[in-house]
Structure formats: C-alpha cells, structure tokens
Design a protein around this motif. Structure first.
Motif, PDB file in Angstrom:
ATOM      1  N   ALA A  35      55.874 -59.246  15.983  1.00 14.54           N
ATOM      2  CA  ALA A  35      55.096 -58.106  15.487  1.00 14.54           C
ATOM      3  C   ALA A  35      53.768 -57.965  16.225  1.00 14.54           C
ATOM      4  CB  ALA A  35      54.864 -58.232  13.983  1.00 14.54           C
ATOM      5  N   SER A  36      53.119 -59.075  16.519  1.00 17.43           N
ATOM      6  CA  SER A  36      51.820 -59.006  17.197  1.00 17.43           C
ATOM      7  C   SER A  36      51.953 -58.616  18.664  1.00 17.43           C
ATOM      8  CB  SER A  36      51.074 -60.330  17.066  1.00 17.43           C
ATOM      9  OG  SER A  36      51.763 -61.356  17.763  1.00 17.43           O
ATOM     10  N   ARG A  37      53.164 -58.681  19.201  1.00 19.80           N
ATOM     11  CA  ARG A  37      53.381 -58.298  20.604  1.00 19.80           C
ATOM     12  C   ARG A  37      53.792 -56.837  20.752  1.00 19.80           C
ATOM     13  NH1 ARG A  37      56.166 -63.362  20.474  1.00 19.80           N
ATOM     14  NH2 ARG A  37      58.167 -62.278  20.560  1.00 19.80           N
ATOM     15  N   ARG A  38      53.959 -56.137  19.658  1.00 15.66           N
ATOM     16  CA  ARG A  38      54.354 -54.728  19.710  1.00 15.66           C
ATOM     17  C   ARG A  38      53.153 -53.850  20.049  1.00 15.66           C
ATOM     18  NH1 ARG A  38      58.645 -53.943  21.068  1.00 15.66           N
ATOM     19  NH2 ARG A  38      58.561 -51.855  20.269  1.00 15.66           N
ATOM     20  N   PRO A  39      53.394 -52.728  20.712  1.00 14.02           N
ATOM     21  CA  PRO A  39      52.291 -51.807  21.000  1.00 14.02           C
ATOM     22  C   PRO A  39      51.671 -51.272  19.711  1.00 14.02           C
ATOM     23  CG  PRO A  39      54.273 -51.180  22.204  1.00 14.02           C
ATOM     24  CD  PRO A  39      54.666 -52.253  21.242  1.00 14.02           C
ATOM     25  N   THR A  40      50.397 -50.970  19.774  1.00 19.42           N
ATOM     26  CA  THR A  40      49.708 -50.362  18.646  1.00 19.42           C
ATOM     27  C   THR A  40      49.497 -48.893  18.972  1.00 19.42           C
ATOM     28  OG1 THR A  40      48.567 -52.428  18.182  1.00 19.42           O
ATOM     29  CG2 THR A  40      47.628 -50.450  17.236  1.00 19.42           C
ATOM     30  N   LYS A  41      50.028 -48.040  18.139  1.00 21.80           N
ATOM     31  CA  LYS A  41      49.878 -46.606  18.340  1.00 21.80           C
ATOM     32  C   LYS A  41      48.924 -46.083  17.267  1.00 21.80           C
ATOM     33  CE  LYS A  41      53.533 -44.550  19.694  1.00 21.80           C
ATOM     34  NZ  LYS A  41      53.299 -44.316  21.100  1.00 21.80           N
ATOM     35  N   THR A  42      48.031 -45.220  17.645  1.00 27.17           N
ATOM     36  CA  THR A  42      47.103 -44.653  16.678  1.00 27.17           C
ATOM     37  C   THR A  42      47.646 -43.326  16.158  1.00 27.17           C
ATOM     38  OG1 THR A  42      45.848 -43.549  18.426  1.00 27.17           O
ATOM     39  CG2 THR A  42      45.091 -45.732  17.764  1.00 27.17           C
ATOM     40  N   SER A  43      47.044 -42.862  15.081  1.00 23.19           N
ATOM     41  CA  SER A  43      47.369 -41.523  14.598  1.00 23.19           C
ATOM     42  C   SER A  43      46.093 -40.869  14.084  1.00 23.19           C
ATOM     43  CB  SER A  43      48.459 -41.559  13.528  1.00 23.19           C
ATOM     44  OG  SER A  43      48.032 -42.230  12.387  1.00 23.19           O
ATOM     45  N   ALA A  44      46.119 -39.572  14.154  1.00 23.32           N
ATOM     46  CA  ALA A  44      44.993 -38.768  13.681  1.00 23.32           C
ATOM     47  C   ALA A  44      45.571 -37.594  12.902  1.00 23.32           C
ATOM     48  CB  ALA A  44      44.150 -38.268  14.849  1.00 23.32           C
ATOM     49  N   ALA A  45      44.772 -37.060  11.993  1.00 22.15           N
ATOM     50  CA  ALA A  45      45.247 -35.935  11.190  1.00 22.15           C
ATOM     51  C   ALA A  45      44.114 -34.965  10.940  1.00 22.15           C
ATOM     52  CB  ALA A  45      45.814 -36.436   9.859  1.00 22.15           C
ATOM     53  N   GLY A  46      44.451 -33.706  10.955  1.00 17.91           N
ATOM     54  CA  GLY A  46      43.473 -32.671  10.698  1.00 17.91           C
ATOM     55  C   GLY A  46      44.124 -31.495  10.005  1.00 17.91           C
ATOM     56  N   SER A 101      47.968 -43.064   5.095  1.00 21.28           N
ATOM     57  CA  SER A 101      48.874 -42.024   5.576  1.00 21.28           C
ATOM     58  C   SER A 101      48.084 -40.927   6.294  1.00 21.28           C
ATOM     59  CB  SER A 101      49.659 -41.417   4.413  1.00 21.28           C
ATOM     60  OG  SER A 101      48.859 -40.514   3.677  1.00 21.28           O
ATOM     61  N   PRO A 102      48.743 -40.178   7.176  1.00 25.65           N
ATOM     62  CA  PRO A 102      48.047 -39.077   7.853  1.00 25.65           C
ATOM     63  C   PRO A 102      47.478 -38.035   6.897  1.00 25.65           C
ATOM     64  CG  PRO A 102      50.022 -39.636   9.053  1.00 25.65           C
ATOM     65  CD  PRO A 102      50.078 -40.417   7.760  1.00 25.65           C
ATOM     66  N   LYS A 103      48.222 -37.673   5.852  1.00 28.84           N
ATOM     67  CA  LYS A 103      47.716 -36.650   4.934  1.00 28.84           C
ATOM     68  C   LYS A 103      46.512 -37.165   4.155  1.00 28.84           C
ATOM     69  CE  LYS A 103      49.433 -32.871   2.137  1.00 28.84           C
ATOM     70  NZ  LYS A 103      50.625 -32.295   1.485  1.00 28.84           N
ATOM     71  N   ALA A 104      46.546 -38.432   3.750  1.00 23.39           N
ATOM     72  CA  ALA A 104      45.394 -39.021   3.062  1.00 23.39           C
ATOM     73  C   ALA A 104      44.190 -39.088   3.991  1.00 23.39           C
ATOM     74  CB  ALA A 104      45.739 -40.411   2.526  1.00 23.39           C
ATOM     75  N   ALA A 105      44.430 -39.397   5.266  1.00 22.35           N
ATOM     76  CA  ALA A 105      43.327 -39.448   6.238  1.00 22.35           C
ATOM     77  C   ALA A 105      42.705 -38.071   6.426  1.00 22.35           C
ATOM     78  CB  ALA A 105      43.830 -39.990   7.576  1.00 22.35           C
ATOM     79  N   ALA A 106      43.538 -37.049   6.540  1.00 26.09           N
ATOM     80  CA  ALA A 106      43.005 -35.690   6.702  1.00 26.09           C
ATOM     81  C   ALA A 106      42.160 -35.304   5.492  1.00 26.09           C
ATOM     82  CB  ALA A 106      44.142 -34.693   6.902  1.00 26.09           C
ATOM     83  N   ALA A 107      42.655 -35.590   4.290  1.00 28.55           N
ATOM     84  CA  ALA A 107      41.894 -35.263   3.070  1.00 28.55           C
ATOM     85  C   ALA A 107      40.578 -36.022   3.023  1.00 28.55           C
ATOM     86  CB  ALA A 107      42.742 -35.571   1.831  1.00 28.55           C
ATOM     87  N   ARG A 108      40.597 -37.307   3.379  1.00 25.92           N
ATOM     88  CA  ARG A 108      39.375 -38.123   3.377  1.00 25.92           C
ATOM     89  C   ARG A 108      38.369 -37.583   4.393  1.00 25.92           C
ATOM     90  NH1 ARG A 108      38.108 -41.527   7.020  1.00 25.92           N
ATOM     91  NH2 ARG A 108      40.242 -41.950   7.696  1.00 25.92           N
ATOM     92  N   GLU A 109      38.840 -37.328   5.600  1.00 25.78           N
ATOM     93  CA  GLU A 109      37.937 -36.838   6.654  1.00 25.78           C
ATOM     94  C   GLU A 109      37.340 -35.481   6.293  1.00 25.78           C
ATOM     95  OE1 GLU A 109      36.701 -38.025   9.474  1.00 25.78           O
ATOM     96  OE2 GLU A 109      37.768 -39.931   9.591  1.00 25.78           O
ATOM     97  N   ILE A 110      38.137 -34.607   5.706  1.00 23.86           N
ATOM     98  CA  ILE A 110      37.628 -33.291   5.305  1.00 23.86           C
ATOM     99  C   ILE A 110      36.576 -33.448   4.215  1.00 23.86           C
ATOM    100  CG2 ILE A 110      38.279 -31.135   4.150  1.00 23.86           C
ATOM    101  CD1 ILE A 110      40.928 -31.367   5.847  1.00 23.86           C
ATOM    102  N   ARG A 111      36.815 -34.360   3.283  1.00 21.66           N
ATOM    103  CA  ARG A 111      35.820 -34.640   2.227  1.00 21.66           C
ATOM    104  C   ARG A 111      34.520 -35.135   2.862  1.00 21.66           C
ATOM    105  NH1 ARG A 111      38.039 -38.652   0.299  1.00 21.66           N
ATOM    106  NH2 ARG A 111      39.776 -37.563  -0.658  1.00 21.66           N
ATOM    107  N   GLU A 112      34.629 -36.047   3.835  1.00 25.40           N
ATOM    108  CA  GLU A 112      33.432 -36.586   4.497  1.00 25.40           C
ATOM    109  C   GLU A 112      32.725 -35.528   5.334  1.00 25.40           C
ATOM    110  OE1 GLU A 112      35.417 -41.041   4.989  1.00 25.40           O
ATOM    111  OE2 GLU A 112      34.804 -39.956   6.783  1.00 25.40           O
ATOM    112  N   GLU A 113      33.506 -34.739   6.080  1.00 30.55           N
ATOM    113  CA  GLU A 113      32.916 -33.787   7.017  1.00 30.55           C
ATOM    114  C   GLU A 113      32.383 -32.525   6.343  1.00 30.55           C
ATOM    115  OE1 GLU A 113      35.590 -34.969  10.938  1.00 30.55           O
ATOM    116  OE2 GLU A 113      36.081 -33.154   9.842  1.00 30.55           O
ATOM    117  N   LEU A 114      33.115 -32.027   5.350  1.00 33.34           N
ATOM    118  CA  LEU A 114      32.760 -30.741   4.750  1.00 33.34           C
ATOM    119  C   LEU A 114      32.245 -30.857   3.324  1.00 33.34           C
ATOM    120  CD1 LEU A 114      35.817 -28.644   6.014  1.00 33.34           C
ATOM    121  CD2 LEU A 114      33.610 -29.035   7.150  1.00 33.34           C
ATOM    122  N   GLY A 115      32.345 -32.041   2.734  1.00 36.49           N
ATOM    123  CA  GLY A 115      31.865 -32.239   1.384  1.00 36.49           C
ATOM    124  C   GLY A 115      32.704 -31.545   0.326  1.00 36.49           C
TER     125      GLY A 115
END
Length: 176
Positions: free
Chosen positions: A31-42, A75-89
């Motif tokens: 598992a530690s030798r597998r590539p790490t892929k990032t994700s972003a959501a908006g 999750s991506p959807k949770a990240a988008a909701a969190r970021e929108i809360r942080e960015e736009l209040g």
C-alpha cells in the motif's frame, strides 16, 4: 469538524461497519508503494443573470471556481461544501456531479481528479477567506483570459452537463 462525506451520518457509519474489518496487506508494504493521487472539488455557481462565480486567490495569478483540495478521508462533495463554507461564508446545498476531469502532473502538483458539482444560483457572494482577494461574476467568455485553458474546457463541459442533465468525464478538460 470536517465531514468525511456528504450525506446521512448514520447511513455512512452503517456502511463502514458493513464493509467488515480493514483489509490486511498480503504483501507487506504494498500500500505504501502505490502512487498517491490527489483530488479537488468545486462548484459551478451562477448568479440570477447566468454569470459564473469565480474566486480571486491571493496565491496565484488566475481565477478559479469556489472549492479546493480534498483532505485525507474526505469525499469530493464534502470537500467542495467545506471549501465553499470557508471561502464564501455560506452553506450551499450542492447539487449533482457535473464533471469528473483528470489533470496531469503540473510542476510540484501531482496528477489530480477534479470534480465539479452544481452549485445552483447564488447572488451577491463575497469572499470570507483571507486566501481570497475577492470574488467576481463573469461570463465564460469574460473569464477565459483569466483562467487556465483546462478550467475553461472543464467549465464548458460543466455548463453542457447542467443543461443536459448528464455527467461528463474528461481528461485535461477534454471529454473522452
């Protein structure tokens, strides 16, 4: 506290239990030798005239849509909701997934899965995050010279997906 997912907490907890015990490594260290892929959501957020909401970051020279990188076990959807809360209040009720886009490595950034959700209509948004100078509402044509070409392609797909009721898959902003 950050939500790990976007949905019913009791159902999520039951689903985790239903999976059973964590899967063991049959090949120690694999598992530690597998590539790490990032994700972003908006989110594709528009005002009542149809213009898109863009954030003006302090840390880069291009505009972006509201959202950001996922955190570990988020999750991506949770990240988008969190970021929108942080960015736009604001707590925005995100709609369905419009686009999944893969972007290649770029400088120090790993390749990434980019998720765009339908953010609906929001008039009069303001920046609430110190990482943002401001927010602007622009047409896609107005935004084009101020955003990365791949984001422009992704947003063209997002608008088409919102209008057609479909979800699109892309690689570097090009539907495949």
């Amino acid at each position: 506290m950050t939500a790990l997912h976007h949905g019913d907490p009791a159902a999520f907890a039951a689903d985790v239990l239903d999976e059973g015990p964590p899967e063991p490594e049959h090949d120690p260290g694999v598992a530690s030798r597998r590539p790490t892929k990032t994700s972003a959501a908006g989110a594709l957020i528009r005002d009542s005239t149809g213009r898109m909401l863009f954030v003006v970051p302090t840390y880069k020279s291009v505009l972006d849509i509201p959202g950001g990188m996922t955190e570990d076990d988020e999750s991506p959807k949770a990240a988008a909701a969190r970021e929108i809360r942080e960015e736009l209040g604001t707590d925005l009720a995100l709609g369905r997934l419009l686009v999944v886009d893969w972007t290649p490595r770029n400088g120090v950034w790993r390749d990434c899965h980019q998720f765009v959700f339908d953010g609906g209509v929001l008039d009069g948004a303001v920046a609430h995050d110190p990482e943002l100078e401001s927010v602007v509402y622009l047409t896609l044509d107005e935004a084009r010279p101020r955003i990365y070409p791949s984001l422009h392609r992704r947003l063209v797909l997002a608008v088409a997906a919102a209008e057609s009721g479909s979800t699109r898959y892309a690689e570097f902003g090009r539907e495949v």
